[in-house]
Each structure stands twice: as C-alpha cells, then as structure tokens.
Design a protein around this motif. Structure first.
Motif, PDB file in Angstrom:
ATOM      1  N   LEU B  32      27.059  11.129 -23.394  1.00  0.00           N
ATOM      2  CA  LEU B  32      25.522  10.356 -23.804  1.00  0.00           C
ATOM      3  C   LEU B  32      24.893  10.172 -22.959  1.00  0.00           C
ATOM      4  O   LEU B  32      25.134   8.425 -23.008  1.00  0.00           O
ATOM      5  N   ALA B  33      24.258   9.690 -22.345  1.00  0.00           N
ATOM      6  CA  ALA B  33      22.758   9.559 -22.455  1.00  0.00           C
ATOM      7  C   ALA B  33      21.687   9.391 -22.355  1.00  0.00           C
ATOM      8  O   ALA B  33      21.653   8.335 -23.826  1.00  0.00           O
ATOM      9  N   GLY B  34      20.290   9.531 -21.570  1.00  0.00           N
ATOM     10  CA  GLY B  34      19.370   9.714 -22.107  1.00  0.00           C
ATOM     11  C   GLY B  34      19.763  10.316 -24.384  1.00  0.00           C
ATOM     12  O   GLY B  34      18.993  10.332 -25.033  1.00  0.00           O
ATOM     13  N   GLY B  35      20.229  11.260 -23.836  1.00  0.00           N
ATOM     14  CA  GLY B  35      20.259  12.454 -24.745  1.00  0.00           C
ATOM     15  C   GLY B  35      19.450  13.246 -24.840  1.00  0.00           C
ATOM     16  O   GLY B  35      19.518  14.313 -26.162  1.00  0.00           O
ATOM     17  N   HIS B  36      17.725  13.407 -23.919  1.00  0.00           N
ATOM     18  CA  HIS B  36      16.515  14.470 -24.392  1.00  0.00           C
ATOM     19  C   HIS B  36      17.248  15.568 -23.549  1.00  0.00           C
ATOM     20  O   HIS B  36      16.932  16.418 -24.240  1.00  0.00           O
ATOM     21  N   ILE B  39      21.171  16.454 -26.950  1.00  0.00           N
ATOM     22  CA  ILE B  39      20.998  16.051 -28.280  1.00  0.00           C
ATOM     23  C   ILE B  39      20.034  17.182 -29.086  1.00  0.00           C
ATOM     24  O   ILE B  39      20.317  17.768 -29.482  1.00  0.00           O
ATOM     25  N   ASP B  54      29.081   7.674 -25.628  1.00  0.00           N
ATOM     26  CA  ASP B  54      27.659   6.992 -25.629  1.00  0.00           C
ATOM     27  C   ASP B  54      27.743   5.743 -24.266  1.00  0.00           C
ATOM     28  O   ASP B  54      28.423   4.371 -24.168  1.00  0.00           O
ATOM     29  N   ASN B  56      25.301   4.283 -22.861  1.00  0.00           N
ATOM     30  CA  ASN B  56      23.617   3.562 -22.260  1.00  0.00           C
ATOM     31  C   ASN B  56      24.145   2.022 -22.467  1.00  0.00           C
ATOM     32  O   ASN B  56      23.425   1.680 -22.015  1.00  0.00           O
ATOM     33  N   VAL B 111       9.430  11.108 -23.428  1.00  0.00           N
ATOM     34  CA  VAL B 111      10.979  11.413 -22.681  1.00  0.00           C
ATOM     35  C   VAL B 111      11.438  10.646 -22.032  1.00  0.00           C
ATOM     36  O   VAL B 111      12.202   9.858 -21.343  1.00  0.00           O
ATOM     37  N   ARG B 112      10.315  10.873 -20.757  1.00  0.00           N
ATOM     38  CA  ARG B 112      11.235   9.477 -19.660  1.00  0.00           C
ATOM     39  C   ARG B 112      11.908   8.404 -19.628  1.00  0.00           C
ATOM     40  O   ARG B 112      12.346   7.778 -18.809  1.00  0.00           O
ATOM     41  N   ASN B 113      11.149   7.665 -20.814  1.00  0.00           N
ATOM     42  CA  ASN B 113      11.629   6.135 -21.501  1.00  0.00           C
ATOM     43  C   ASN B 113      12.846   6.166 -21.353  1.00  0.00           C
ATOM     44  O   ASN B 113      13.449   5.561 -22.276  1.00  0.00           O
ATOM     45  N   ARG B 114      13.655   7.971 -21.915  1.00  0.00           N
ATOM     46  CA  ARG B 114      14.927   8.012 -22.570  1.00  0.00           C
ATOM     47  C   ARG B 114      15.796   8.136 -21.688  1.00  0.00           C
ATOM     48  O   ARG B 114      16.937   8.168 -21.137  1.00  0.00           O
TER      49      ARG B 114
END
Lengths: 160, 295, 788
Positions: B32-36, B39, B54, B56, B111-114
């Motif tokens: 699990l990295a950004g998860g976008h 998830i 995770d 992160n 989204v790019r923030n995560r």
C-alpha cells in the motif's frame, strides 16, 4: 488496531478496523460531519481534508494511514488565529456566494486555504487548477474562483 | 458509500521489512503506497487482498536525486515520490520537461498529493501515463526482493495489462533515468476532461546532432502499444533529419503498430489517429526544447 | 457583471449574504448521512448484475447468519406485506424489490439491515441469487420491433409500448410544410444523462412502535408529496407520518421521486423496531435513480425563402426505462415538451411522442429540465441552426427576425401556451452586443483562413416554470399549489413556513427578503422553516423552477395578508380608519401626518396586547395562504458560446460564454446569478461529456464518476452575464423563476458553437474529442451505446 491522529490540533486515540476509511473515522468516530463523501472512486473531492497540510481525499485514505499524522477539517478552519472568527476564505465564500448547497464547500475551503498558504496571490488559472479535482454542481465554479481571489486580495489585512 | 472488505494491516519499517512481510503473507498480500488506485478497487471489491503492507513510512523511497558516476549522470526517483513532488521537482523538470508535461495531466492536484510514481508503474494500467514517459526515457526500474536488488529496463517491466515483472515478494524501490545532454522531451495527452485517464497520449525524448536525430525514445499509452513502446518509429527516426517530414512519418509508423481497443473514450480509428498525431506533437515540442527554442 | 453581497442587509430585494452560509462554512450543515438516531441500523441493497433475467431463487441464509445482520428483506418478504410493488408518478408500478424478474442492471433485489454500514455491505456478498438471463431490450429504437423481448409481462403486455401522445394541430402543420419554400430536418438524440448531485440519495426511517408514528428523514425536494405517497402506498395514516428533509446536497430533480430504498428503509424499521438508515453509493445513484432525457427526436422546420419561420414538426421516441416513473404533470406524459415552438412566432407546430420500455433504469424526471423543456429547447435551437446552415443564413439574424415581438405579449403559441411577458429582441440584442457578435464573426473568418477552428453558437430559449395552474396540472392527482404561513411574533420578529424545500437555492435568504420587501421586517429577523411536514403547510415542493413562481408568490401574498391585518391593528392604535393609513418603509402612518405612525414591531406588540380591536378582528399577527398560479411564468434568455476546436484531436475549449437572462424581477441578484452559473456548467457537461450509455447486453457504461464525467473548473470559462427585466404580469412581485434556465438554454449554444467550428451540420451530444473528430470525418458516433 489502535491509532492516534491529531485532528484540528487535538489528539484522538481510537481502536479501529484497518479497513476504516479516514472519512468515516472523522465522521463516525469523531463526529466531525463537516467532511462529506460523494463518490467511491476519489473523483469528486467533497471528502477533501488537509493531511499534514496537503489536500487529500479522505475517502481514499485508510484511517490507519493517518496514524501519527495531522488532519485538518473544515471544523478546524475557523478561529485558527486564536479567535472565533472565520478564516478569510470562509468569509470570502459567503461574500462572493461561493457556495450553494454546501456539500462540496468544506473541501473547496480547505483546498483554497492550502493554495493560499503556498501561493498568496494565485491567478484565476492557478485557482481553477487547484480545485480541478473537486466537483461542484451548483456554482459553475465562478464564484468559488472569485472568492479565493477575494480572500487573497484581503490577506494583506488579515493573517491566516 | 462503498467500503473495502476486511484485511490484515502491517506497516513496513524498512524495505527489507517490507520484503519480509511480503514473504510472510504471500501472494494475497499487496503493498500500500498512495492507495489511490488500490483503495478504490478494494471499495468496488475488484481487489480483495488479505493483507496490506503499508510502505508509506519508508522515507528512503521518497527522494529525487541526481547521481553522477563514471558512466554519467542519472536521475533517481524513489518509488514513493508523490506525483505532486515530481511535478514540483526542478531537477526533474530541468532534465526531462516531459515529467512536468505528464504530471500536470495525471489525475488531479489532490490525487497527485497522495499517488506515487511507483504505485502508478506497478498498477500497470494500460492507460497509465508514467509508463509511457519512462518507456520513452529508457528508464531502469530497481526491484528489491529476498535475494537483493535487480535492475529491469522499464521496456521489459510490463508483461501485460495490470501485470509487471515484480514478483510477489518483491518491491519496486526506484526508477533511474539516464541523463544525457543535448536532449529535449515532451508529453502530450488527450483526455475527455481534466483528470480523466488518457484517450491516448504520447511522449518523446529526442537528442539532436546538428540537424539529425542522434537518439530518440517514444512512449505511447492507452493505444495498445506493445509495452508502451514504438520501437519501429524510433528506428526510423534515429539518424534521420529532425524535420516535420520525419516526425510525420514516425507518427505514421507509431500509429500503424499500435493496437487500440475501442471504449467509451473513443473508437479504435480515433485512438490510432491520436497515436500518430500526438507522437508528432511530442516530437515537435521535444525538438524545439532540444534546440532551446521552448521551455 | 459581478454581483456580491452588500455590506448591509437590504430591507427587501437586493444582493445579501445568505443566511444559510454560516453553518455550511463551518461544516455544521446537517445532511442526511450526518444524522445519527439512537439504536440506528444501517442498510445496503443487493442489485441485479443483469439487465433482464428471471429470478430463479434467492438464498439469504448465509447473510442472515452474519453476526451483525439484523434483517434481510427480499421481494418475497415485501409480497407478504403487499409492498413488493409501488405506484410510480406516471400511473405505472415499479418493483420495490424484484420478485419475478429483474428488468435493468442495478435493480433492487434484496435489502440487508445490519449493525454498521461496513457489515451491511459485507453481507451483500453472502446472498446467493440464481438468475436465468433473458435477452435485453437496450436500444429504444428497437424496443417496438415485433421480435423484441417483452419487458413488462407483469402488466400482461405483449410489447414494450407505453404511450402515444400528441400536441398541436397536425393538419395545419402539414399544410404549412406542404406550402413552405424551404424545409430542414434533422435527427437529434438528447442522450440519457444524470443530475448527479454531490450528495447521493438516502433515507432514515424510524417507526415508533408505541405511537405508531413513522418519521422519515430523507433527501427530498418534495417532503409533502412524499408523505402523501407513503400514506397511499404503505397504508400508514398520513397524520402518523412525518417527513423531514434535512440540508440537501443538491437535487436538480434527482430527489423528487420515491426510490425503492426509501420504502425498504420503512419496512426495515417496522421489522426491526429500530431506525434504519439507507444511503446509496455513487454507483447506485448513477445506475438506479432518476436519469434525465433519453429523447430520440426527428425534427423538421419550415420557412419561407426570405427567412420567415413557419412551422415545426417533430416525432419523439421517449425511452422511459423499465418502469414508467417519469415525474411529469399527470396529464402530460411528455411533460411540457410541447413548448418546443420556442421563442418564435410560428403558424403551426405539432409533435407526436411515443414512450417505450427498455431494460434500463426507470425515470425520465430530472436534471433541471423544467419537465422536458430542455429537450424542447434543444430541438428548436438545433433546428434553427440547421436551417440557417442549409440556407447560408446567419443564425443570430434568423433568430432575431423570427422572435415573438414585445407587442405580441401575452402571446399564444401555436401549441396553446400563453407566454406572459418578454422583450425577446432586446434580450438577444444585449447578448449579441455583450459578445461582440459581429467582431467574433470577423475573427472567425480570419482564423479559418489560418486553418484554425473557432465556433460561435447562439441559442434563445423560453422557459415555462412555476407549475402549475390546478386545472391543467397535477401530480398523482395532487394540484400543484403551494402554501405559506407567516407569523409575526410580539416583538416584531417573524417566522415563515414554506411547503417547498431548498437544495442549495438559498430559500432561507430569498424568502425572508420577500417578507422584508412586503412588511419592512429585516430578513435577519425572519426565520424560514421548510422541509418538515409537521412544521409546514402542504405543497408540492421544489423542482421545475417553481419555488419563486409558486411559493414565492404564496409568500408575497401571505405577507400582504399580514400587512392588511396590521393595518387594522394600526388603525386601532392610531384611532383612525384603516383607509386613512398608508404603508411605507415598514410602518403605517396617517395620510398627511407622517409623524402619526406605528412600526411593524409596535403593531405586532399591540396585536398581542390588551389593545381593543374592532369587532370581529382577531388578535395576533399572522396569516396563511395557498397560492394557485393562474399561469406559468415564462423566463427567457439569449446565450452566445465561443469555442476553439483543435483540428488534430477534436478537443473543444469553451473560450467564452455570454448569458443574458430575463427572469423578471430579481429578489437577490447574487443568488440569481449563482443559479445561472451552475446551469451554464451543466450545459458544458451535457454538451461535451455527460452520457449514460449502455452496451448491447444492457451493461451500464457510466456507473461511477470515473466514467460519468462532470465538468470541473478547468472546462468552464468565466461566465459573462447580462440581464433584461420584464416582470411577470401575473406574479405578485413580477418574478419568474430561474433555477433551470441556464441548464435548459446552454446545451444548444455549446453544440451550435462546436458544429459551427467544425462545419458539420449535426452530431449528437456529448461532443467528446472522439465524437468531434469522427464528426469531422463525416462519421459521427452514436453516443448512447458502447463505442465500437
């Protein structure tokens, strides 16, 4: 599992399922219902909160991922200068009619705040870009953009 | 709203720890990295991992740096670099403006923030942008597993839609891009709306030798290009005059060799047309940048 | 024009900050999913993966065994209660939970009630349903084929036909066409799209087992209509039902109807004895709640060779989905579509509309369309452009030449409507001037010479809002009147109770301003109550831009009633005859003696005091009113859109959008402009990206916001607004309603602009890059099916 999240400056420790989404942690565990949700696919952006100061879609972040981190929600926007007063972006949204049904408003306010913190004098194009991950069905964005500009223009007299 | 099914959650404290956790939990575990990407798929219950690991907290995977050694320089991007960080990176933009071209149109600013560059690459969505960018740049992926690290050229990284060479117990840790002077690069994407996946996109990196193309890299996404590449068009361009005529012919070749699939973003003929059109546009802009005519 | 809040609160009309903002800005709105009742359970719905299939069996045993599951309700459960089917708003029935067959992908099959929302979702996977798939009817144009599978065997139907409906004079129209110099015709699809408010639909039902009272919190634009329908459907006495609409996160028509989930929540609460919350997710919203449009139209327009429009003829195939649940006035199965002669002075017009069933979700209600006027305006405004193109006429000039002239009002159209007021040429002229139309055409010619594709699109619309006169319009037999109650407290503050319900339109502010205008009580001193059926008078709610035309009129009228009562009290206070008093600026004074006066606050206190009042006059200061509109109001507008199209990719950029609206008197100009902004963005969405398409098997291809695209700030230009004001002669304050004007008027302007840019006669929305490029190749896509 047990997590501790700092929300609007206060630490909250809760025992949560790993699958609990941050938006539900805020709404259901902490009762902070100002953060809304509107889709399942991180497209609409009504769930935006500030995670360590950056806008994040809280429907696509697990609560456990926020363990040890700082979250700011719309409830933490007013009075951050120690007063009960509204943040300049909140005032500007009302002055410029940047909200109608109010559902996207918390996310728009937080993104606007983060934008102004980084770029105190954003152009219209920069504002539109900053909010382009968040959908508003009511305003056609016009007055949101004007509100952010108005907040920027007033920032000289109000600290944020 | 939709919610994920239950899963176990582990937090990796180092890359070695992440690899150990992957070994312990086996093929039903996912990083699990950004998860976008992950998830939403878990909410839709398309992805149902038993364990999430995770990563992160692995700050060592979050850096962008320029490495120089006897072979030259290379830009090293940690797998956990967020899209927004790549977009904001002056050093990345200075050497490869196509990173910034692409990052401006990947998902949306929030989204790019995560979202992370490693996550994008490993998701291996056939419509994903950075896969085409790294293909054009002939980047090399650094993959770490129980037996240590191995280097995989990005052009060999993808084995099919949503499939990569990264094994169950491996983790992508870094992507390295060789830096050569005298080049220019550009990325051009057509989307139905800001934030949408590409209808089609093309990236080009170009190095000039006088009026000729000394070296070139092309990457295409969303058009069914084999491993995001356009090797025949590259072959044609190498040594050819860097002219509109050459670019047009390269675009024609690139379009001819892709295999787009119709979907609601567009029919096959349109996507094929875009493969050519966008290849030409990226080549044109890359050449202008190589000549210092454009930022 | 830029309007923003005044620094001081106006005593009546004018821009002022919204009273509702204070809570929304702080995250203190109270939307449905924010409400938590003691002991509340959470529900989720299992939906059909098939578009058309027979249900062989439903096994809920594993779900029921889930430790957190409280109840599983199926069609069989509901059959036992007589609730498996519910009446629709259009004299049809709709399955609450499927019993025999499923008829669209996403149809409701089972309802799980559990201790928390995560468990309810988990349990859906434990229900086993065996389906026998059937061939699906997806394409409306094939629905009436002799070999088409029959969808509604429950009604013992032998085909998929719902209704045929006509309006206008067919013979007269045929005559006009037979003798016309020129005729243009065109096939037009207004594709199925969705209102998609940011807040999805949901409901919390709480049945008190002791008192027998049912409280329903729900996202409804029409709380009173919902209560009556619950009473009729469930047999619960109406006085034992309280419907409460909390803050609503946008409606746009999506929150008019009663959905199966609402009924199931009621049943769930009865079965479990606890409150049950059901909130749909986004996929459910897009797949199962009211869509909009889906009109396949063939239009023809006739004219003289010198450019005088004569008549319009249209045939429509209307796709209503699996159950006819369109929300239109009962006698009008195509709603107000027969306003399609638009803003032009025509000799004759006729339409024939055929409604059909398909294996797609039911509805056909919504999305800010004013009862199908969106389709009507699109039809006429595209036809005018097509005719102009065929004949080489300028589309703006052609419109100007044929607009209904100011002196013709009240104007009776060829289809029988009586337009109340307007100065159409002035409105169009203003829009063309604001846009710099002539200069734009010059620029376009220059750019064309350079190979650049710039397009200019014009539209002119007449809206018909404020449904409606009782003798013409009802929904489920309920006349479309609205009530208002106004009480002035002893200290001069007031409470206004309304039957309509805001979803973001700012009723708390606007309606207080109407009272302020009439009585001179500050809007800040007036509480506006709405949304709670126990606290408000009966009325049909907020949709079709009817709040200001109907409830706004009711508010003005009730305030005037209170003012006349205040006059009597003041006459007792000042010891003069009521007729000797004049009212100005919130006070009554004796004619010729301004010093002898009483303020509304003084009058209110006196009305509650021991002051002796004339015989037969009751004390206190309040009144009620029911407003039955004598006619609809007819706002209009002229829009000009300027686009640039990338010739190599087909991408459209909307460079400018000029909108001149005439909605009569503007109560709060800031709010009016905000309403217009939102509708203009809708137009960008529908014209360029929004569509619910289905593949041949009936799979929904727009079931999430990844696939159903809504415009963002980057697709919208900075809107340029202007106004003209022709008050409605029959509305007490001359206002007309504006909520849907821009949604109705903007799509044809965008489409006309894009087609003007690429030099193509016609192509269907949405004009995605692919559609634009294919249209330039002469091979436009059919946009409501899977792209192949």
């Amino acid at each position: 599992m047990q997590i501790t999240v700092t929300v609007n400056g206060a630490e909250y420790t809760r025992d949560v399922e790993p699958r609990l989404l941050l938006v539900h942690f805020l709404r259901d565990e902490l009762g902070l219902t100002g953060t809304h949700w509107g889709c399942d696919t991180s497209n609409c952006g009504v769930c935006v909160v500030l995670l360590d100061g950056l806008p994040a879609k809280s429907c696509t972040v697990l609560a456990v991922m926020a363990d040890g981190h700082e979250v700011r929600t719309v409830e933490g926007l007013a009075g951050t200068d120690g007063s009960d007063g509204l943040d300049p972006v909140q005032r500007a949204f009302s002055d410029m009619h940047g909200l109608q049904c109010g559902f996207c408003t918390p996310g728009m306010l937080l993104t606007s705040r983060a934008l102004l913190d980084r770029n105190p004098d954003p152009s219209e194009a920069e504002i539109r870009e900053a909010i382009s991950g968040q959908v508003c069905r009511c305003t056609g964005y016009e007055n949101i953009v004007r509100a952010v500009r108005a907040a920027a223009e007033r920032a000289g007299t109000v600290t944020s | 709203m939709q919610v994920p099914a239950q899963f176990e959650y582990e937090r990796a404290t180092s890359v070695d720890h992440a690899v150990a956790l992957l070994q312990r939990y086996g093929p039903e575990s996912r990083l699990l990295a950004g998860g976008h990407s992950l998830i939403p798929m878990m909410k839709l219950r398309i992805a149902n991992p038993e364990t999430l690991i995770d990563i992160n907290g692995l700050d060592e995977l979050g850096t962008i740096r320029l490495d120089r050694d006897e072979h030259g320089a290379q830009l090293c991007l940690g797998a956990l670099v967020r899209h927004a960080e790549l977009l904001a990176s002056a050093v990345a933009g200075e050497h490869f403006p196509m990173f910034h071209d692409a990052e401006r149109v990947i998902a949306d600013p929030v989204v790019r923030n995560r979202g992370t560059i490693g996550g994008s690459l490993c998701q291996a969505d056939p419509n994903e942008d950075l896969s085409a960018v790294f293909t054009a740049l002939r980047a090399v992926a650094v993959v770490q597993g129980p037996d240590g690290r191995r280097l995989v050229p990005v052009r060999e990284f993808h084995v099919g839609p949503y499939q990569t060479v990264v094994e169950d117990s491996e983790i992508l840790v870094e992507v390295r891009v060789p830096v050569r002077p005298g080049g220019g690069s550009a990325y051009t994407k057509v989307e139905r709306r800001a934030g949408d996946w590409a209808v089609a996109a093309a990236g080009a990196a170009l190095w000039l030798d006088g009026g000729r193309v000394a070296e070139v890299g092309l990457g295409l996404t969303a058009v069914g290009a084999d491993r995001f590449g356009a090797p025949r068009a590259e072959e044609f361009l190498r040594g050819a005059p860097a002219t509109e005529e050459s670019f047009a012919e390269a675009g024609r070749i690139a379009a001819e060799h892709c295999r787009p699939v119709a979907d609601q973003r567009g029919p096959e003929d349109y996507k094929r047309h875009l493969a050519g059109e966008l290849t030409v546009r990226s080549l044109r802009r890359a050449a202008a940048r190589a000549r210092g005519l454009e930022a | 024009m830029t309007t923003h809040a005044a620094d001081t609160t106006p005593m009546g009309f004018g821009s002022m900050r919204r009273k509702e903002d204070a809570r929304f800005l702080r995250g203190k709105g109270r939307y449905l999913d924010d409400i938590v009742l003691p002991g509340m359970l959470h529900a989720a719905i299992l939906r059909s993966p098939h578009a058309h299939a027979r249900i062989v069996s439903v096994d809920t045993s594993a779900a029921e065994a889930h430790p957190k599951v409280t109840a599983v309700i199926t069609g069989e459960t509901l059959t036992g209660l007589g609730l498996a089917w519910m009446p629709t708003l259009s004299h049809d029935v709709q399955a609450v939970l499927a019993t025999d067959k499923v008829r669209f992908q996403g149809q409701e099959v089972a309802f799980v009630v559990a201790e928390d929302r995560y468990a309810a979702r988990d349990a859906l996977a434990l229900i086993e349903v065996e389906y026998e798939p059937l061939p699906a009817v997806v394409d409306a144009t094939r629905a009436l084929d002799p070999d088409a599978p029959v969808i509604r065997d429950d009604l013992h139907k032998t085909d998929n036909h719902i209704f045929d409906w006509e309006a206008g004079d067919a013979a007269a129209t045929d005559e006009v066409f037979a003798t016309a110099d020129v005729v243009a015709e065109c096939d037009l699809l207004y594709p199925r799209c969705h209102p998609a408010p940011m807040e999805t639909c949901g409901s919390i039902a709480s049945m008190d087992p002791v008192s027998g009272k049912l409280t329903v919190y729900t996202t409804t634009q029409a709380p009173h209509a919902h209560r009556t329908v619950y009473a009729l459907v469930a047999g619960i006495p109406e006085h034992k039902i309280q419907v409460i609409a909390p803050d609503i996160g946008g409606g746009f028509g999506n929150k008019v109807g009663i959905y199966p989930g609402y009924v199931c929540a009621v049943v769930g609460s009865i079965v479990t004895g606890r409150p049950v919350k059901w909130v749909e997710d986004r996929s459910e919203n897009l797949m199962s709640t009211s869509f909009a449009r889906d009109y396949h139209m063939h239009g023809e327009i006739a004219a003289t060779k010198d450019g005088t429009l004569l008549g319009v003829r249209v045939k429509v195939l209307a796709d209503h989905g699996a159950f006819n649940n369109t929300a239109q006035p009962s006698k009008m199965p195509a709603g107000l579509f027969h306003v399609f002669s638009g803003s032009y002075d025509l000799k004759a017009a006729h339409c024939a509309v055929t409604g059909v069933y398909t294996d797609k979700c039911p509805g056909g209600v919504a999305y800010a369309c004013s009862f199908r006027i969106t389709e009507a305006v699109y039809l006429i405004e595209r036809l005018v452009d097509v005719l102009a193109r065929d004949q080489g006429w300028d589309p703006a000039e052609l419109r100007m030449r044929n607009l209904v002239r100011p002196e013709q009002f009240p104007y009776r159209t060829a289809l029988g409507w009586e337009y109340d007021s307007g100065n159409y040429p002035q409105t169009l002229r203003k829009a063309l001037d604001l846009a710099g139309y002539a200069e734009l055409r010059r620029e376009q010619a220059e750019r064309r010479a350079r190979g650049e594709l710039m397009g200019i699109g014009v539209s002119f619309f007449t809206e018909a809002v404020g449904a409606g006169p009782r003798k013409h319009m009802d929904i489920l037999g309920l006349g479309m009147a609205d009530g208002a109650e106004l009480r002035v407290h002893p200290t001069g503050k007031a409470v206004l109770r309304l039957s309509c319900m805001t979803q973001g339109q700012g009723h708390q502010t606007t309606f207080a301003q109407i009272v302020a205008e009439e009585l001179g009580i500050s809007p800040d001193d007036i509480e506006v109550v709405q949304g709670d059926t126990d606290q408000t008078p009966f009325g049909l709610g907020t949709y079709g831009s009817r709040s200001t035309p109907v409830s706004g009129a009711a508010t003005a009228m009730v305030a005037r009633k209170v003012r006349e009562r205040a006059r009597i009290v003041a006459s007792a206070m000042l010891e003069v005859a009521p007729s000797d008093l004049e009212f100005a600026k919130g006070r009554f004074h004796v004619k010729g003696d301004p010093a002898a006066s009483a303020t509304m606050a003084e009058i209110a206190m006196a009305a509650h005091s021991d002051l002796e009042l004339p015989e037969g006059v009751e004390g206190h200061l309040d009144a009620t009113c029911v407003y039955n509109p004598p006619n609809l109001t007819y706002p209009c507008g002229a829009y000009v859109c300027v686009v640039d199209v990338d010739p190599g990719t087909g991408q459209v950029a909307v460079r400018r959008f000029v909108a001149v609206d005439d909605c009569g008197v503007r109560i709060n100009p800031m709010i009016v402009e905000g309403q217009i902004h939102g509708g203009l963005a809708d137009g960008i969405g529908m014209a360029l990206m929004e569509v619910l398409a289905f593949d041949a098997d009936g799979n929904h291809l727009g079931a999430s916001f990844m696939d159903y695209l809504l415009p963002t700030a980057l697709e919208c230009p900075s809107w340029e607004l202007g106004e003209t004001v022709t008050p409605s002669p029959h509305h007490p304050i001359g206002a007309k309603g504006v909520g849907e004007s821009a949604t109705v008027g903007s799509p044809p302007a965008v489409v006309n602009a894009v087609l003007d840019a690429i030099g193509v006669r016609d192509a269907d929305m949405p004009l995605t890059p692919a559609q634009v490029w294919r249209s330039m190749q002469g091979r436009p896509l059919r946009t409501d099916v899977a792209v192949t």
